[in-house]
Motif scaffolding. Sequence first.
Motif, PDB file in Angstrom:
ATOM      1  N   TRP A   1       4.513  -0.807   4.937  1.00  0.00           N
ATOM      2  CA  TRP A   1       3.921  -1.873   5.761  1.00  0.00           C
ATOM      3  C   TRP A   1       2.413  -2.380   6.032  1.00  0.00           C
ATOM      4  O   TRP A   1       2.341  -3.094   6.079  1.00  0.00           O
TER       5      TRP A   1
ATOM      6  N   LEU B   1      -2.441  -7.855  10.732  1.00  0.00           N
ATOM      7  CA  LEU B   1      -2.615  -8.967   9.638  1.00  0.00           C
ATOM      8  C   LEU B   1      -3.039  -9.537  10.168  1.00  0.00           C
ATOM      9  O   LEU B   1      -3.202 -10.162  11.346  1.00  0.00           O
TER      10      LEU B   1
ATOM     11  N   LEU C   1       1.088  -8.860   0.042  1.00  0.00           N
ATOM     12  CA  LEU C   1       1.584  -8.894   0.931  1.00  0.00           C
ATOM     13  C   LEU C   1       3.186  -7.976   0.046  1.00  0.00           C
ATOM     14  O   LEU C   1       3.400  -7.292   0.149  1.00  0.00           O
TER      15      LEU C   1
ATOM     16  N   GLN D   1      10.834  -6.062   4.406  1.00  0.00           N
ATOM     17  CA  GLN D   1      11.017  -4.524   4.026  1.00  0.00           C
ATOM     18  C   GLN D   1      12.452  -4.188   4.452  1.00  0.00           C
ATOM     19  O   GLN D   1      13.232  -4.810   5.477  1.00  0.00           O
TER      20      GLN D   1
ATOM     21  N   LYS E   1       7.593 -10.175   5.547  1.00  0.00           N
ATOM     22  CA  LYS E   1       7.559  -8.268   6.336  1.00  0.00           C
ATOM     23  C   LYS E   1       9.640  -8.643   7.085  1.00  0.00           C
ATOM     24  O   LYS E   1      10.147  -7.135   7.122  1.00  0.00           O
ATOM     25  N   HIS E   2      10.651  -9.483   6.677  1.00  0.00           N
ATOM     26  CA  HIS E   2      11.582  -9.294   6.884  1.00  0.00           C
ATOM     27  C   HIS E   2      11.993  -8.397   5.148  1.00  0.00           C
ATOM     28  O   HIS E   2      13.420  -8.747   5.733  1.00  0.00           O
TER      29      HIS E   2
ATOM     30  N   LYS F   1       9.342   3.164   6.356  1.00  0.00           N
ATOM     31  CA  LYS F   1       9.044   1.937   6.409  1.00  0.00           C
ATOM     32  C   LYS F   1       7.913   1.100   7.108  1.00  0.00           C
ATOM     33  O   LYS F   1       7.012  -0.073   6.504  1.00  0.00           O
ATOM     34  N   THR F   2       7.508   2.324   8.319  1.00  0.00           N
ATOM     35  CA  THR F   2       5.757   1.905   8.785  1.00  0.00           C
ATOM     36  C   THR F   2       4.945   1.807   8.175  1.00  0.00           C
ATOM     37  O   THR F   2       3.752   0.636   7.691  1.00  0.00           O
TER      38      THR F   2
ATOM     39  N   VAL G   1      -0.692  -4.503   4.002  1.00  0.00           N
ATOM     40  CA  VAL G   1      -0.921  -5.935   5.171  1.00  0.00           C
ATOM     41  C   VAL G   1      -2.832  -5.419   4.801  1.00  0.00           C
ATOM     42  O   VAL G   1      -3.922  -6.402   5.069  1.00  0.00           O
TER      43      VAL G   1
END
Length: 379
Positions: A196, A372, A225, A181, A178-179, A192-193, A200
Amino acid sequence: MDAQNIKLNQIVFHRFTDFIVSNQVTKKRLGLINQEQTAEVNRNLLSVEAKAQQEKLRRSKTAEEFLIYINEYFHDALLTYIDQIADNNSVLFGDIFKLDAHVTKLVQTCLNKNSSANQIAELVTQLPWLKKDLLGVVNKPPFREEGSSRPLLDDVMLAVRYVGPDNIRMPILALIVKHWQPHSTEPYHDSKTKLWQYSVATANCMEQLAPNYRIEPLQAYFLGLAHGVGFGLALRLYLRSFEKVRLNEMKKARQASRPDIEKALDQLQLDGEFASEVIFKHGWSLSHGLIKKLDLKLTPLLPAIEQVEVWPEEPIEQPLAALLVKSSTYSQYKVLQKARLIELNEAKRFLTGAKINNEFISNLNQVDLSRLNLTSTHI
């Protein structure tokens, strides 16, 4: 896969990359957005007025056509520049995507089943952002009971020992990815959303079905991921390179005494269709570059991503690669289905091309693809 199904796979995947960038891009490509029409004139114009309006319209059309030409010419130069960066791992993972050595080592440690709680905790402690995020996760359900009066954990070593070295690996890997992204994808603020959520879903599919393929669930989960990181990196490349290349092209136009071209270049804006092209072309290869850079020895992740990168033109042979193809294809289908951007006949052929059958789908019916998964009963 035959030529027709390869073409369909590319069309649907391209639609998915359009959607990741912007709903407007997808609708425009599908012809769902009406082009602007010339306003009707509700009164009779005098001859002079009519001629003046026609001349104004002609000039406007000519200027618009010139701007379209300059936009395409500029993006040819931009895409060539991006191609060069995408092939240069030292620039890519040094200047643009700064891969921290501690993070790399931590990923390797988490994927190694023999690593101890001390080894994991020591590496987490060296990364302040991860330490904060991990303690935040451990102090919430499912690791801490709702309404518990137990003091909050504020020490990484205690947190790792409390959760257990096996159970802490999954949340650590999830927080790391996640970091990775993009921190910002403006003006495509939803990208971005969306990316992600897609990653997931793919990870949850892979973790759930890994035992059926005799694959280590944690390795499958991490690859599910991490494979989306390349898609986000491709978008970052476009956003980062746009202004740099435009200023360079404006300088060339100025030196060539072409103020018309310089002015047109100055009017250009980010173009979502071209951003989608970059993701479509480089997304998988950039994910491949990331997995290679992580140097995950004694795992099948690198050969898996290498096979998926050249699919569907070349067949899949490795189990982890087959699972990634199926899971990513299914997740893309679910994204497009929810947005009502895929027809039933397209969906059937798209899923069948990835060898997704009813058994595969029924196995995922009980899996929440939107949340997640931070714990695993398989480890």
